[in-house]
Design a protein around this motif. Structure first.
Motif, PDB file in Angstrom:
ATOM      1  N   SER A 281       8.052 -10.120 -15.198  1.00 30.79           N
ATOM      2  CA  SER A 281       7.229 -10.542 -16.338  1.00 30.79           C
ATOM      3  C   SER A 281       7.473 -12.065 -16.871  1.00 30.79           C
ATOM      4  CB  SER A 281       7.967  -9.844 -17.806  1.00 30.79           C
ATOM      5  OG  SER A 281       9.495 -10.109 -17.609  1.00 30.79           O
ATOM      6  N   LEU A 282       8.210 -12.800 -15.803  1.00 37.54           N
ATOM      7  CA  LEU A 282       8.359 -14.294 -16.093  1.00 37.54           C
ATOM      8  C   LEU A 282       8.184 -14.731 -14.699  1.00 37.54           C
ATOM      9  CD1 LEU A 282      10.749 -16.021 -18.209  1.00 37.54           C
ATOM     10  CD2 LEU A 282      11.042 -16.222 -15.675  1.00 37.54           C
ATOM     11  N   ALA A 283       7.677 -16.164 -14.731  1.00 37.04           N
ATOM     12  CA  ALA A 283       7.448 -16.683 -13.473  1.00 37.04           C
ATOM     13  C   ALA A 283       8.623 -17.655 -13.457  1.00 37.04           C
ATOM     14  CB  ALA A 283       6.096 -17.561 -13.142  1.00 37.04           C
ATOM     15  N   VAL A 284       9.099 -18.018 -12.208  1.00 37.46           N
ATOM     16  CA  VAL A 284      10.290 -19.160 -12.141  1.00 37.46           C
ATOM     17  C   VAL A 284       9.345 -20.299 -11.345  1.00 37.46           C
ATOM     18  CG1 VAL A 284      12.287 -19.975 -11.111  1.00 37.46           C
ATOM     19  CG2 VAL A 284      12.139 -17.522 -11.945  1.00 37.46           C
ATOM     20  N   ALA A 285       9.226 -21.339 -11.630  1.00 37.80           N
ATOM     21  CA  ALA A 285       8.729 -22.479 -10.923  1.00 37.80           C
ATOM     22  C   ALA A 285       9.383 -23.585 -10.789  1.00 37.80           C
ATOM     23  CB  ALA A 285       7.495 -22.859 -12.049  1.00 37.80           C
ATOM     24  N   ASN A 286      10.071 -24.055  -9.596  1.00 34.85           N
ATOM     25  CA  ASN A 286      10.968 -24.700  -9.126  1.00 34.85           C
ATOM     26  C   ASN A 286      10.424 -26.229  -9.088  1.00 34.85           C
ATOM     27  OD1 ASN A 286      13.297 -26.141  -8.420  1.00 34.85           O
ATOM     28  ND2 ASN A 286      14.079 -24.713  -7.100  1.00 34.85           N
ATOM     29  N   TYR A 287      10.538 -27.271  -9.774  1.00 32.76           N
ATOM     30  CA  TYR A 287      10.000 -28.517  -9.644  1.00 32.76           C
ATOM     31  C   TYR A 287      11.271 -29.569  -9.399  1.00 32.76           C
ATOM     32  CZ  TYR A 287       5.337 -27.153 -11.035  1.00 32.76           C
ATOM     33  OH  TYR A 287       4.217 -26.700 -10.887  1.00 32.76           O
ATOM     34  N   ALA A 288      12.285 -29.114  -9.155  1.00 29.71           N
ATOM     35  CA  ALA A 288      13.250 -29.849  -8.646  1.00 29.71           C
ATOM     36  C   ALA A 288      12.995 -30.558  -7.108  1.00 29.71           C
ATOM     37  CB  ALA A 288      14.772 -29.222  -8.706  1.00 29.71           C
ATOM     38  N   GLN A 289      13.930 -31.606  -7.282  1.00 29.48           N
ATOM     39  CA  GLN A 289      13.453 -32.412  -5.811  1.00 29.48           C
ATOM     40  C   GLN A 289      14.929 -32.903  -5.146  1.00 29.48           C
ATOM     41  OE1 GLN A 289      11.593 -31.800  -3.215  1.00 29.48           O
ATOM     42  NE2 GLN A 289      12.317 -33.580  -2.139  1.00 29.48           N
ATOM     43  N   SER A 290      15.267 -33.115  -4.031  1.00 30.22           N
ATOM     44  CA  SER A 290      16.206 -33.764  -3.345  1.00 30.22           C
ATOM     45  C   SER A 290      16.288 -35.121  -3.709  1.00 30.22           C
ATOM     46  CB  SER A 290      16.397 -33.562  -1.896  1.00 30.22           C
ATOM     47  OG  SER A 290      16.589 -32.123  -1.576  1.00 30.22           O
ATOM     48  N   GLY A 291      17.618 -35.711  -4.109  1.00 27.55           N
ATOM     49  CA  GLY A 291      17.738 -36.975  -4.242  1.00 27.55           C
ATOM     50  C   GLY A 291      17.098 -37.645  -5.637  1.00 27.55           C
ATOM     51  N   GLU A 292      16.737 -36.665  -6.478  1.00 27.37           N
ATOM     52  CA  GLU A 292      16.436 -37.166  -7.897  1.00 27.37           C
ATOM     53  C   GLU A 292      17.330 -37.433  -8.854  1.00 27.37           C
ATOM     54  OE1 GLU A 292      11.774 -37.054  -8.102  1.00 27.37           O
ATOM     55  OE2 GLU A 292      13.621 -38.524  -7.086  1.00 27.37           O
TER      56      GLU A 292
ATOM     57  N   ASP B 240      14.067 -26.223  -4.162  1.00 24.52           N
ATOM     58  CA  ASP B 240      13.524 -25.291  -2.947  1.00 24.52           C
ATOM     59  C   ASP B 240      14.083 -26.235  -1.804  1.00 24.52           C
ATOM     60  OD1 ASP B 240      12.733 -23.171  -4.824  1.00 24.52           O
ATOM     61  OD2 ASP B 240      10.518 -23.770  -4.535  1.00 24.52           O
ATOM     62  N   GLN B 241      15.094 -25.815  -0.901  1.00 22.46           N
ATOM     63  CA  GLN B 241      15.479 -26.365   0.153  1.00 22.46           C
ATOM     64  C   GLN B 241      14.441 -25.775   1.315  1.00 22.46           C
ATOM     65  OE1 GLN B 241      17.059 -29.177   0.882  1.00 22.46           O
ATOM     66  NE2 GLN B 241      18.365 -29.306  -1.137  1.00 22.46           N
ATOM     67  N   PRO B 242      13.678 -26.841   2.132  1.00 23.57           N
ATOM     68  CA  PRO B 242      12.844 -26.201   2.996  1.00 23.57           C
ATOM     69  C   PRO B 242      13.313 -25.317   4.028  1.00 23.57           C
ATOM     70  CG  PRO B 242      13.150 -28.429   3.418  1.00 23.57           C
ATOM     71  CD  PRO B 242      13.956 -28.110   2.228  1.00 23.57           C
ATOM     72  N   SER B 243      14.497 -25.674   4.594  1.00 23.96           N
ATOM     73  CA  SER B 243      14.996 -25.170   5.703  1.00 23.96           C
ATOM     74  C   SER B 243      16.360 -24.796   5.910  1.00 23.96           C
ATOM     75  CB  SER B 243      14.624 -26.101   6.986  1.00 23.96           C
ATOM     76  OG  SER B 243      13.263 -26.470   6.899  1.00 23.96           O
ATOM     77  N   GLU B 244      16.742 -23.830   6.633  1.00 22.87           N
ATOM     78  CA  GLU B 244      18.301 -23.369   7.026  1.00 22.87           C
ATOM     79  C   GLU B 244      18.951 -24.656   7.624  1.00 22.87           C
ATOM     80  OE1 GLU B 244      19.349 -20.584   6.432  1.00 22.87           O
ATOM     81  OE2 GLU B 244      17.731 -19.646   5.774  1.00 22.87           O
ATOM     82  N   PRO B 245      20.221 -24.865   7.427  1.00 21.69           N
ATOM     83  CA  PRO B 245      21.171 -24.238   6.733  1.00 21.69           C
ATOM     84  C   PRO B 245      21.383 -24.315   5.344  1.00 21.69           C
ATOM     85  CG  PRO B 245      22.331 -25.610   7.771  1.00 21.69           C
ATOM     86  CD  PRO B 245      20.773 -25.930   8.404  1.00 21.69           C
ATOM     87  N   TYR B 246      20.453 -25.045   4.852  1.00 18.90           N
ATOM     88  CA  TYR B 246      20.586 -25.344   3.338  1.00 18.90           C
ATOM     89  C   TYR B 246      19.773 -24.653   2.224  1.00 18.90           C
ATOM     90  CZ  TYR B 246      22.056 -29.892   5.522  1.00 18.90           C
ATOM     91  OH  TYR B 246      22.766 -30.693   5.936  1.00 18.90           O
ATOM     92  N   ALA B 247      20.386 -24.383   1.084  1.00 19.74           N
ATOM     93  CA  ALA B 247      19.708 -23.657   0.028  1.00 19.74           C
ATOM     94  C   ALA B 247      20.282 -24.219  -1.209  1.00 19.74           C
ATOM     95  CB  ALA B 247      20.046 -22.217   0.304  1.00 19.74           C
ATOM     96  N   SER B 248      19.641 -23.882  -2.387  1.00 20.49           N
ATOM     97  CA  SER B 248      19.908 -24.251  -3.570  1.00 20.49           C
ATOM     98  C   SER B 248      19.728 -23.177  -4.771  1.00 20.49           C
ATOM     99  CB  SER B 248      19.156 -25.458  -4.115  1.00 20.49           C
ATOM    100  OG  SER B 248      19.206 -26.620  -2.966  1.00 20.49           O
ATOM    101  N   TRP B 249      20.385 -23.137  -5.794  1.00 20.15           N
ATOM    102  CA  TRP B 249      20.582 -22.052  -6.589  1.00 20.15           C
ATOM    103  C   TRP B 249      19.093 -21.689  -7.314  1.00 20.15           C
ATOM    104  CZ3 TRP B 249      19.012 -23.090 -11.697  1.00 20.15           C
ATOM    105  CH2 TRP B 249      19.458 -24.195 -12.340  1.00 20.15           C
ATOM    106  N   GLY B 250      18.379 -22.936  -7.305  1.00 23.80           N
ATOM    107  CA  GLY B 250      17.139 -22.763  -8.099  1.00 23.80           C
ATOM    108  C   GLY B 250      16.062 -21.874  -7.084  1.00 23.80           C
ATOM    109  N   GLN B 251      16.270 -21.678  -5.745  1.00 22.97           N
ATOM    110  CA  GLN B 251      15.339 -20.988  -4.919  1.00 22.97           C
ATOM    111  C   GLN B 251      15.813 -19.330  -4.854  1.00 22.97           C
ATOM    112  OE1 GLN B 251      17.032 -23.404  -1.192  1.00 22.97           O
ATOM    113  NE2 GLN B 251      14.901 -22.225  -1.001  1.00 22.97           N
ATOM    114  N   MET B 252      16.966 -19.063  -5.435  1.00 23.20           N
ATOM    115  CA  MET B 252      17.631 -17.657  -5.613  1.00 23.20           C
ATOM    116  C   MET B 252      17.265 -17.258  -7.079  1.00 23.20           C
ATOM    117  SD  MET B 252      18.927 -17.112  -2.520  1.00 23.20           S
ATOM    118  CE  MET B 252      19.739 -17.956  -1.145  1.00 23.20           C
ATOM    119  N   LEU B 253      16.881 -17.710  -7.789  1.00 23.83           N
ATOM    120  CA  LEU B 253      16.846 -17.532  -9.439  1.00 23.83           C
ATOM    121  C   LEU B 253      15.837 -16.549  -9.427  1.00 23.83           C
ATOM    122  CD1 LEU B 253      18.506 -18.332 -11.720  1.00 23.83           C
ATOM    123  CD2 LEU B 253      16.862 -19.738 -12.501  1.00 23.83           C
TER     124      LEU B 253
END
Length: 416
Positions: A209-220, A189-202
């Motif tokens: 009926s399902l939760a999406v929980a994004n535990y990815a992080q930049s630089g990892e 989940d990129q915090p600010s514009e103009p960046y975004a990642s596919w996980g936060q659009m999923l």
């Protein structure tokens, strides 16, 4: 005195989240136990709900709130999954986009006609860094500052659009399957514009009926994500029937320590991740790293990931694990748009990190990958009637309709 007592009781209820919470926006007084949210209701821990300080929210004549700029509403909640039900609409035509937590897209450009009120439902995931009484996720410095909304004890909802109209909100704790994400800056989940990642659009593509929980992080990388206890955090919450998408590679390539490599340390760590998830009866799903924008003279993408996609495929085959080949799907997407046209997918001047349109298109690639790996227990949670997506025929960026969030950041995400 009475108002103070009501606020105290409201905060106690919100903190426990043991019963459904209901909010009515605007100046029209609700007739039941629903909490009224006035345009000047600012968030505080004592109250347990409210808008950001400085939000320019106004009341609509027939109930509900709107604003000319994106605005945030917060509710104090314990960690967990919650079903949210929202009423949208007004006496005039309205267009509302809703994101949760740190810009996770729920619904874009929901158009309601004059006097029309519609209800939308979604599932959101609220978390803190705490793992146990003695362990927590080791948050990066920026996670403790600009990204803290992803880790606090609050649900954050962002409303935007040409004329958003938010009437009511109901929040109910639920136990549903969870799709966890582990990965790098192209997933998180990129915090600010103009960046975004596919996980936060999923979340956009799944039913309530399902939760999406994004535990990815930049630089990892696999190694750094493990050492920062992100895998431990996910595993500590896993239930039988949950899923974990794992996409690493971009930063693993940079490991120059003795013996490090795609078929050695990277492959070994992939096995360890998968085994830890399987031990809790979760389902690991590998995702090969998304390509960089690296074109050759003939307009073809150069594989900048070298052996890492092949190593992930080898481990998946060996362990009989499902795999989404995002490396191949993103190659098709970029080449279909061409050397110049593919720039519409990326933040200006960046060949790794995407903008909202690029993240949106890649999330559609991931969904197609999910459809192709024959996991009915997961695919049944996709939105009914969701059209197929062909990365060789991407959407027109000129028709893209997800409004930008209000927060911007000049600093580049960690990793490359």
């Amino acid at each position: 005195m009475m108002r103070s007592l009501l606020l105290f009781l409201a905060a106690a209820t919100l903190a426990s989240a043991e019963v459904p919470l209901a909010f009515s926006f605007g100046n029209v007084t609700p007739r039941d136990a629903t909490q009224q949210v006035l345009p000047d209701s600012q968030y505080s821990d004592a109250q347990g709900f409210g808008f950001d300080a400085g939000s320019q929210v106004t009341a609509l004549p027939d109930g509900g709130c709107t604003s000319a700029a994106p605005f945030h509403f917060h509710v104090k909640l314990a960690p967990g999954s919650y079903r949210i039900q929202m009423e949208l609409g007004d006496q005039a035509e309205a267009t509302t986009t809703v994101k949760s937590e740190m810009r996770r897209l729920l619904w874009e450009q929901v158009v309601t006609q004059p006097k029309e009120v519609i209800t939308r439902e979604g599932i959101v995931h609220v978390r803190t860094a705490q793992i146990s009484s003695t362990n927590s996720v080791r948050l990066k410095e920026r996670e403790q500052k600009v990204e803290m909304s992803a880790w606090d004890n609050r649900l954050t909802l962002e409303f935007s659009g040409t004329r958003p109209a938010v009437r009511s909100l109901k929040i109910t704790p639920v136990t549903v399957p969870v799709l966890y994400l582990l990965g790098d800056s192209t997933v998180c989940d990129q915090p600010s514009e103009p960046y975004a990642s596919w996980g936060q659009m999923l979340p956009r593509w799944f039913s309530p009926s399902l939760a999406v929980a994004n535990y990815a992080q930049s630089g990892e990388s696999l190694r750094s994500s493990f050492s920062s206890r992100r895998l431990e955090k996910v595993v500590s919450q896993l239930k039988a029937g949950d899923f974990v998408l794992i996409q690493f590679g971009h930063n693993d390539e940079k490991d120059k320590s003795p013996g490090a490599g795609a078929f050695t340390t990277y492959a070994d760590l992939l096995r360890q991740y998968a085994q830890a998830i399987q031990a809790k009866q979760g389902q690991p799903i590998f995702v090969t790293p998304v390509q960089r924008r690296t074109f050759d003279a003939d307009g073809k993408i150069i594989n900048s990931h070298h052996d890492f996609p092949a190593a992930m495929k080898q481990v998946a085959a060996e362990m009989k694990l499902p795999l989404i080949d995002l490396h191949a799907l993103s190659t098709q997407l970029y080449e279909a748009m061409g050397r110049e046209g593919s720039g519409a997918l990326f933040k200006d001047g960046d060949g790794t990190h995407h903008n909202n349109f690029g993240a949106y298109e890649l999330s559609r690639c991931v969904v197609e990958g999910l459809r192709n790996i024959s996991l009915p227990d997961l695919s049944r949670h996709l939105l009914p009637g969701l059209p197929k997506f062909d990365p060789t025929h991407p959407d027109d960026p000129k028709q893209f309709s997800v409004p930008a969030s209000i927060r911007t950041m000049a600093e580049k995400p960690l990793g490359n």
